[in-house]
Design a protein around this motif. Structure first.
Motif, PDB file in Angstrom:
ATOM      1  N   LEU A  32     -23.289 -23.794 -11.232  1.00  0.00           N
ATOM      2  CA  LEU A  32     -22.141 -23.255 -11.663  1.00  0.00           C
ATOM      3  C   LEU A  32     -21.164 -24.150 -10.608  1.00  0.00           C
ATOM      4  O   LEU A  32     -21.430 -23.935  -9.623  1.00  0.00           O
ATOM      5  CB  LEU A  32     -21.756 -22.037 -11.554  1.00  0.00           C
ATOM      6  N   THR A  33     -20.135 -24.748 -11.074  1.00  0.00           N
ATOM      7  CA  THR A  33     -19.208 -25.567 -10.366  1.00  0.00           C
ATOM      8  C   THR A  33     -18.003 -24.819 -10.384  1.00  0.00           C
ATOM      9  O   THR A  33     -17.720 -24.071 -11.495  1.00  0.00           O
ATOM     10  CB  THR A  33     -19.102 -27.024 -10.618  1.00  0.00           C
ATOM     11  N   ALA A  34     -17.022 -25.482  -9.550  1.00  0.00           N
ATOM     12  CA  ALA A  34     -15.637 -24.737  -9.659  1.00  0.00           C
ATOM     13  C   ALA A  34     -14.500 -25.796 -10.404  1.00  0.00           C
ATOM     14  O   ALA A  34     -13.424 -25.367 -10.595  1.00  0.00           O
ATOM     15  CB  ALA A  34     -15.132 -24.802  -8.126  1.00  0.00           C
ATOM     16  N   ASP A  35     -15.022 -26.918 -10.871  1.00  0.00           N
ATOM     17  CA  ASP A  35     -14.040 -27.671 -11.478  1.00  0.00           C
ATOM     18  C   ASP A  35     -14.563 -28.224 -12.895  1.00  0.00           C
ATOM     19  O   ASP A  35     -13.936 -29.237 -13.318  1.00  0.00           O
ATOM     20  CB  ASP A  35     -13.637 -28.878 -10.599  1.00  0.00           C
ATOM     21  N   THR A  36     -15.505 -27.716 -13.378  1.00  0.00           N
ATOM     22  CA  THR A  36     -16.108 -28.161 -14.718  1.00  0.00           C
ATOM     23  C   THR A  36     -14.990 -28.016 -15.764  1.00  0.00           C
ATOM     24  O   THR A  36     -14.798 -26.661 -15.792  1.00  0.00           O
ATOM     25  CB  THR A  36     -17.583 -27.593 -14.609  1.00  0.00           C
ATOM     26  N   PRO A  37     -14.586 -28.794 -16.640  1.00  0.00           N
ATOM     27  CA  PRO A  37     -13.995 -28.705 -17.674  1.00  0.00           C
ATOM     28  C   PRO A  37     -14.423 -27.920 -18.586  1.00  0.00           C
ATOM     29  O   PRO A  37     -15.514 -28.128 -19.053  1.00  0.00           O
ATOM     30  CB  PRO A  37     -13.408 -30.020 -18.179  1.00  0.00           C
ATOM     31  N   VAL A  38     -13.648 -27.038 -19.392  1.00  0.00           N
ATOM     32  CA  VAL A  38     -14.136 -26.053 -20.627  1.00  0.00           C
ATOM     33  C   VAL A  38     -14.258 -27.010 -21.920  1.00  0.00           C
ATOM     34  O   VAL A  38     -13.354 -27.553 -22.095  1.00  0.00           O
ATOM     35  CB  VAL A  38     -13.403 -25.250 -20.775  1.00  0.00           C
ATOM     36  N   LYS A  39     -15.580 -27.021 -22.322  1.00  0.00           N
ATOM     37  CA  LYS A  39     -15.720 -27.976 -23.482  1.00  0.00           C
ATOM     38  C   LYS A  39     -15.432 -27.062 -24.706  1.00  0.00           C
ATOM     39  O   LYS A  39     -15.388 -25.813 -24.789  1.00  0.00           O
ATOM     40  CB  LYS A  39     -17.456 -27.939 -23.547  1.00  0.00           C
TER      41      LYS A  39
END
Length: 264
Positions: free
Chosen positions: A92-99
């Motif tokens: 889990l990352t803090a800046d992954t865009p929502v697909k």
């Protein structure tokens, strides 16, 4: 007067003895002021032989001391401490865009509580808007302790982790009865009520407990789907709380035997 024959030999012996004693007396003269006594030199770690040499020609060994430059010391004092980094799960990352696929999954899962409201209306023959109101009441009342179920870690170990576990346990225990009380109270006081109030409350309690467990599981699964702990957090909590209210409504209508006969 004639001297004895042994007198010349005695004079020779005396002159020889004086020649031997003269260097010894010369060597017994005191050391000049420039020399250090052997005992004090040995206390300082200098060999006794070196103490006999003039002081100006003796170099005492010294341990080299490296002094830190003033500029480096000043920079070290002015350098701020490193900032704490947010600890997240490895996947889990803090800046992954929502697909787009995550939005589709969230929308599909959110239909499950709505389907529970419709199913509750078909179980006891109650009106759809009444079961929707009962679900909303259970969700609203259950959200007060239900917020403890979704507390994130405080980015620190030790006691904070224990407090997180204690808060989750408190939410797991308090959420079902309060959600069941909200659904049951609205149905009994604001509407026609159920045919069996005691069984209706127990049904609402069991349904709320099952909805709480499902809501926690669904919340974790949706967090894995989106891959970003900070994004869509409100959506996940709303869906989880919807499971709680929907479960309480289904249990209330199923165990209560439906609404009482309405007065004509």
């Amino acid at each position: 007067m004639r001297l004895p024959a042994s007198l010349p030999s005695c004079l020779a012996s005396l002159s020889l003895l004086g020649a031997v004693l003269a260097p010894s007396a010369a060597s017994a003269r005191p050391l000049p002021s420039g020399h250090e006594p052997p005992l004090s030199a040995r206390a300082r770690g200098i060999p006794a032989a070196l103490s006999l040499l003039p002081v100006q020609n003796v170099e005492c060994p010294a341990t080299p001391v490296q002094l830190e430059p003033r500029e480096a010391a000043r920079d070290a004092e002015q350098t701020p401490p490193p900032e704490k980094t947010e600890r997240t799960s490895p996947h889990l990352t803090a800046d992954t865009p929502v697909k787009p696929g995550a939005w589709v999954t969230y929308g599909a899962v959110s239909l499950v509580p709505l389907g529970g409201v419709y199913g509750a209306s078909r179980l006891g023959g109650e009106r759809l808007w009444v079961t929707a109101a009962e679900m909303a009441a259970g969700t609203l009342v259950g959200s007060v302790p239900g917020g403890l179920l979704f507390l994130q870690s405080a980015e620190a170990g030790g006691r904070w982790a224990e407090l997180d576990v204690a808060a989750f346990g408190a939410g797991l225990v308090l959420t079902p009865p309060l959600a069941a009380l909200g659904t049951w109270g609205l149905g009994e006081l604001a509407f026609d009520g159920s045919q069996n109030r005691g069984h209706a409350f127990l049904g609402a309690l069991g349904g709320a407990a099952a909805g709480t467990l499902l809501g926690v599981v669904v919340h974790g699964l949706l967090e894995e789907v989106v891959g970003n702990r900070g994004a869509l957090g409100w959506f996940r909590k709303s869906i989880a709380l919807g499971f709680i209210g929907s479960g309480a409504t289904v249990g209330y209508q199923w165990a209560g035997g439906g609404p009482r006969a309405r007065p004509r």
